[in-house]
Design an enzyme around this catalytic site. Sequence first.
Site, PDB file in Angstrom:
ATOM      1  NE  ARG A 136      -3.494  -2.391   2.694  1.00 58.35           N
ATOM      2  CZ  ARG A 136      -3.125  -3.574   3.196  1.00 58.35           C
ATOM      3  NH1 ARG A 136      -1.880  -3.732   3.650  1.00 58.35           N
ATOM      4  NH2 ARG A 136      -3.980  -4.583   3.233  1.00 58.35           N
ATOM      5  CE  LYS A 159      -7.678  -2.085   5.665  1.00 61.60           C
ATOM      6  NZ  LYS A 159      -8.391  -2.060   4.365  1.00 61.60           N
ATOM      7  CG  HIS A 211      -5.520   0.295  -3.056  1.00 60.86           C
ATOM      8  ND1 HIS A 211      -4.737   0.753  -2.017  1.00 60.86           N
ATOM      9  CD2 HIS A 211      -6.137  -0.828  -2.589  1.00 60.86           C
ATOM     10  CE1 HIS A 211      -4.882  -0.047  -0.980  1.00 60.86           C
ATOM     11  NE2 HIS A 211      -5.722  -1.015  -1.301  1.00 60.86           N
ATOM     12  NE  ARG A 214      -3.049  -4.168  -1.170  1.00 61.84           N
ATOM     13  CZ  ARG A 214      -2.336  -4.886  -0.316  1.00 61.84           C
ATOM     14  NH1 ARG A 214      -1.033  -4.740  -0.271  1.00 61.84           N
ATOM     15  NH2 ARG A 214      -2.919  -5.744   0.497  1.00 61.84           N
ATOM     16  CG  HIS A 237      -5.257  -9.804   1.110  1.00 62.05           C
ATOM     17  ND1 HIS A 237      -5.416 -10.157  -0.216  1.00 62.05           N
ATOM     18  CD2 HIS A 237      -5.274  -8.447   1.130  1.00 62.05           C
ATOM     19  CE1 HIS A 237      -5.515  -9.065  -0.955  1.00 62.05           C
ATOM     20  NE2 HIS A 237      -5.426  -8.016  -0.151  1.00 62.05           N
ATOM     21  CE1 TYR A 246      -5.891  -7.795  -7.485  1.00 65.99           C
ATOM     22  CE2 TYR A 246      -5.853  -8.857  -5.343  1.00 65.99           C
ATOM     23  CZ  TYR A 246      -5.835  -7.714  -6.112  1.00 65.99           C
ATOM     24  OH  TYR A 246      -5.778  -6.480  -5.507  1.00 65.99           O
TER      25      TYR A 246
END
Length: 275
Positions: A136, A159, A211, A214, A237, A246
Site C-alpha cells: 500500500r 493495515k 491502490h 497494488r 491479506h 485476483y
Amino acid sequence: MIDRWATLHAHTLSDGEARRRLLDTMAKELGDPVAIKMTGNEYAEYRTQAIKGGANPKTLNNRLGYLRSVFNVLHQLGEIDYANPLARVRPLRLQEKELAYLTDSQIETLFATIHRYCRTPHVAMVAAICLATGARWGEAQALTPDRVRNQLVTFVNTKGKRVRSIPIALELEQQIHRHFMQHGQFSNCLNSFDKALGESRLPVPAGQSSHVLRHTFASHFVMNGGNILTLQKILGHTTLAMTMRYAHLAPDHLQDVVRFGPASDHQRFLSIITP
C-alpha cells in the site's frame, strides 16, 4: 455505550479517534436511542433513509460493522449482558467492483507522467516500490533505510498490524538506498501521485488511485502463474477471500474453461450435418 467502548477499546485501534467521531455522528443520526432498547428494525430504517439521501452502500455496511462491534466488544468485556440488537441485520449486497490494473505500456505512461509533473523525487520511488512489492502507498512511504536490506523490504506499519518482508531485486535495493542518501527519507507525496495519475488520463476508476499499483502487482503476479496463497502472504491479506479477487486472472483458471466445459468437443457438434 460509545463512551464506554472508547474508554475500553478505541485505544487498541489505529483509527480509534476517527472511529469514535463516526460513532458519535451515527448516534445523533439515529436519535441517540437507549442501547438496550434499540432494535434491528430501527437501524434498518435509518439505513433506508441514508440510502435515499445518496449514501454509499459500502459506507453503510462499514457503519453497520462499526456499531455491531460496539455491542460485541462490550458484551465480551462483561459491560452488557443482552444480545447484540444488530446481529440479524444483514449488510447490503454490493456489486463487486472490477479491480483495475495497468498494462506494461500504461505503467510506462504513468512513470513518464510522474517524472514530467511531480516536483518531489519521492513519488517515482514510492510508486516503484508499490509496483514491485504490492505494498500500500502508506506502507511504502513509511520505509526507512534500515528496513531495506538483504534484498528484502520490511513493512511494519501495515493495515493488518503484521510485519511482512518482501523480496526485491538487488538493483532496486541499491536504487532505494541511493535515493535515501541523495534525497532523504520519503515525505508524504500521495497528493502528488494522485495529480500525476490524473494527468496521465489512464482509465483508473474513482477511489482506486494509488491502490492501482497494488492491484497491478497482484494481477500481473497471478497472470504470470504466481501462487494465490503466496500472493496472500505478499499482500498481507488476513483472509484468502480477499486475495481470491485476483484468481480469475490465472492462466490455468482460463484454460479450465476449455478443458472442463460441457462443450469441450465442440468440433463434433459443429460437424453434424443436418438433412
